[in-house]
Scaffold this motif. Structure first.
Motif, PDB file in Angstrom:
ATOM      1  N   GLN A 217       0.829  -1.219   0.000  1.00 39.92           N
ATOM      2  CA  GLN A 217       0.000   0.000   0.000  1.00 39.92           C
ATOM      3  C   GLN A 217       0.858   1.262   0.000  1.00 39.92           C
ATOM      4  OE1 GLN A 217      -3.023  -0.143   3.055  1.00 39.92           O
ATOM      5  NE2 GLN A 217      -3.777  -2.144   2.386  1.00 39.92           N
ATOM      6  N   GLY A 218       2.037   1.157  -0.595  1.00 44.19           N
ATOM      7  CA  GLY A 218       2.907   2.324  -0.704  1.00 44.19           C
ATOM      8  C   GLY A 218       3.472   2.807   0.620  1.00 44.19           C
ATOM      9  N   GLN A 219       3.321   2.016   1.698  1.00 42.55           N
ATOM     10  CA  GLN A 219       3.806   2.440   3.012  1.00 42.55           C
ATOM     11  C   GLN A 219       5.327   2.317   3.066  1.00 42.55           C
ATOM     12  OE1 GLN A 219       1.827   3.703   5.709  1.00 42.55           O
ATOM     13  NE2 GLN A 219       0.502   3.890   3.917  1.00 42.55           N
ATOM     14  N   PRO A 220       6.047   3.396   3.340  1.00 40.63           N
ATOM     15  CA  PRO A 220       7.517   3.359   3.305  1.00 40.63           C
ATOM     16  C   PRO A 220       8.133   2.307   4.214  1.00 40.63           C
ATOM     17  CG  PRO A 220       6.756   5.620   3.337  1.00 40.63           C
ATOM     18  CD  PRO A 220       5.545   4.768   3.565  1.00 40.63           C
ATOM     19  N   ALA A 221       7.605   2.130   5.430  1.00 35.99           N
ATOM     20  CA  ALA A 221       8.203   1.162   6.346  1.00 35.99           C
ATOM     21  C   ALA A 221       8.086  -0.254   5.802  1.00 35.99           C
ATOM     22  CB  ALA A 221       7.540   1.260   7.723  1.00 35.99           C
ATOM     23  N   ALA A 222       6.916  -0.578   5.247  1.00 39.42           N
ATOM     24  CA  ALA A 222       6.734  -1.905   4.655  1.00 39.42           C
ATOM     25  C   ALA A 222       7.642  -2.088   3.444  1.00 39.42           C
ATOM     26  CB  ALA A 222       5.270  -2.098   4.263  1.00 39.42           C
TER      27      ALA A 222
END
Length: 525
Positions: A217-222
């Motif tokens: 989902q475009g989440q930087p941490a992931a």
């Protein structure tokens, strides 16, 4: 405080596969935030002078890159604020709010403003506002848990700027400029992955790469964890990771799904060290912390910590000594993993080993200053080489670098309630080390907090002798800082505790001090 980076799993990259400090994406958000700094406020529109600093809010879930965005904004506009950038974190790794008193004291220390030991929240907040009244400074408050924290630290200086990072709105603060973060745009997300994997694996299968970005989902941490997983497996295709994430299903957040996959793939010793880092005080670890928690050698712990940094699971701090930070967005996941893989008794034993190691390091830190004491030299010689400091300067540097973690260790040990004997030893050695290296006067604000913790344990364990000593120490500081009425109340309580313990020294000290406090108050009768 003025120079440390703050981040909770954002778009700032670290590790061997990334360019240090390189920021990706968020072009629109940065443009809007910079425009908000110049935009006319509600007070100006109504013809009134702005009474307080402008507040910008960067809101988003942990792992959304909110802290990294705040850090990049600060970097871009810092030259407009000649009196510097001040940083404070307003939540512990587990989400517990940091007391305003502690945050204000740290901000004032960054400004080189002395703070009275034992001063309360209102006094310190007022001193901070007074100090900033004629300055043009930028405040970055990370992990704010509510509007009350931010409002208490908000300068009454329209020339200052406050950037707050939070999970939600700051209801109650007027004219806040919010910026709510979602995922990264696809182009920036793919570039982030490319910095870990190189361009070939992305360009040969762009569809799988986009599916991986979508799964995260475009989440930087992931994406950072996904990139670290791919970097550690040069022969794995992006499609392999995308399929494994798809097989994880929709349970949990994108970050938790990637974390489960990465954690499962770690070698057992590394996975255990990672889980136990959820016990690290204030989320700060060094090789000794990891070594004590896991029961392994310091060298092996250092190697594992560096490997975890390369995988995006830890962040190496800019410090003269090797220090690491657990990203805030991973803390809850690590704690859950630790509780599911380790028995409660094993976690308590790991805490005890960590506190015992800290006590021994503090003993060594103090003993190296006693160069003229044969007993101190003998005590140092019997310590393992890994626990010895080569020079007093090296010991002082360690004490300064580890100060936040050491103070957090004391607070956590007292809050635990099951390790009071270790907590008392830790606080005793911490006081002695600080006095030896910093001096009683300079360390007084920290020592006041430690004496309060000693009092908590003494009251909980019904130890009247230690209670009397803690009360006398606190009362002495109150008396020196003009809080004579408060000092008198504590001297009287110390007298009662000394009588209960049948301690002639405490009784005599307390009686003399009670008389002195009455004289100071003009109460001659």
């Amino acid at each position: 405080m003025t120079d440390q980076a703050v981040d909770t799993g954002g778009v700032q990259l670290s590790g061997h596969a990334a360019t240090e400090g390189h920021f990706l994406g968020r072009t629109r958000e940065l443009k809007e935030l910079r425009a908000d700094i110049e935009r006319t406020g509600l007070d100006t529109i109504s013809g009134r002078k702005a009474p307080r600093a402008r507040v910008l809010l960067i809101a988003g879930r942990p792992g959304s890159g909110r802290s990294a965005l705040a850090g990049e904004l600060v970097r871009q506009v810092a030259d407009r604020y000649p009196d510097g950038v001040l940083r404070a974190r307003l939540a512990e790794p587990d989400g517990t709010p940091v007391p305003v008193e502690r945050a204000a004291r740290e901000l004032l220390a960054a400004l080189d403003v002395p703070t009275p030991p034992g001063a309360d929240e209102d006094d310190l907040a007022a001193l901070l506002r007074e100090t900033l009244a004629e300055r043009r400074a930028l405040l970055l408050l990370d992990d704010a848990t509510g509007a009350e924290q931010v409002d208490a630290l908000l300068p009454d200086a329209p020339q200052c700027l406050l950037v707050a990072v939070s999970a939600g709105p700051l209801t109650g603060i007027a004219d806040v400029r919010p910026c709510t973060l979602g995922g990264l745009d696809t182009k920036s997300a793919l570039e982030l992955l490319t910095r870990y994997t190189g361009s070939v694996r992305i360009t040969v299968d762009p569809r799988s790469a986009e599916q991986l970005v979508e799964a995260c989902q475009g989440q930087p941490a992931a994406l950072n964890l996904a990139g670290g997983w791919l970097a550690a497996r040069p022969k794995a295709a992006v499609a392999d990771l995308a399929k494994q994430l798809h097989a994880e299903g929709d349970e949990g957040t994108p970050l938790s799904r990637v974390f489960r996959l990465v954690h499962t793939a770690l070698p057992a010793p590394a996975a255990r060290i990672l889980r136990l880092l959820s016990l690290a005080p204030a989320g700060l670890a060094d090789p000794h912390t990891a070594s004590a928690l896991a029961g392994c050698s310091v060298g092996a712990a250092r190697t594992t910590l560096d490997d975890l940094v390369a995988l995006g699971l830890l962040r190496a701090l800019d410090s003269p000594l090797p220090q690491y930070e657990v990203p805030g967005c991973l803390h809850a996941l690590l704690r859950t993993a630790a509780e599911s893989h380790e028995r409660p008794a094993e976690l308590q034993l790991a805490r005890a080993r960590m506190l015992e190691r800290t006590v021994r390091l503090l003993q060594s830190c103090r003993a190296i200053t006693e160069t003229d004491s044969p007993q101190a030299r003998e005590k140092l010689q019997v310590m393992p080489r890994a626990l010895r400091f080569p020079t007093p300067r090296a010991a002082a540097d360690w004490l300064q670098a580890r100060r936040p973690a050491l103070l957090a260790s004391a607070r956590l040990a007292v809050a635990d309630g099951e390790l009071d004997t270790l907590a008392r030893r830790l606080m005793s050695q911490l006081v002695r080390a600080m006095v030896a290296h910093v001096g009683t006067q300079a360390a007084a604000p920290d020592l006041y907090g430690i004496h309060q913790l000693v009092l908590d344990v003494a009251e909980r364990r019904r130890l009247p002798r230690e209670k009397a000593a803690a009360l006398l120490n606190l009362a002495d500081v109150d008396a020196r800082t003009g809080r004579t009425a408060e000092a008198l109340a504590r001297y009287r309580a110390a007298l009662d505790a000394g009588r209960e313990a049948n301690d002639p020294y405490a009784i005599g000290r307390a009686m003399e001090s009670v008389g002195g406090a009455h004289l100071e108050l003009g109460d001659y009768d």
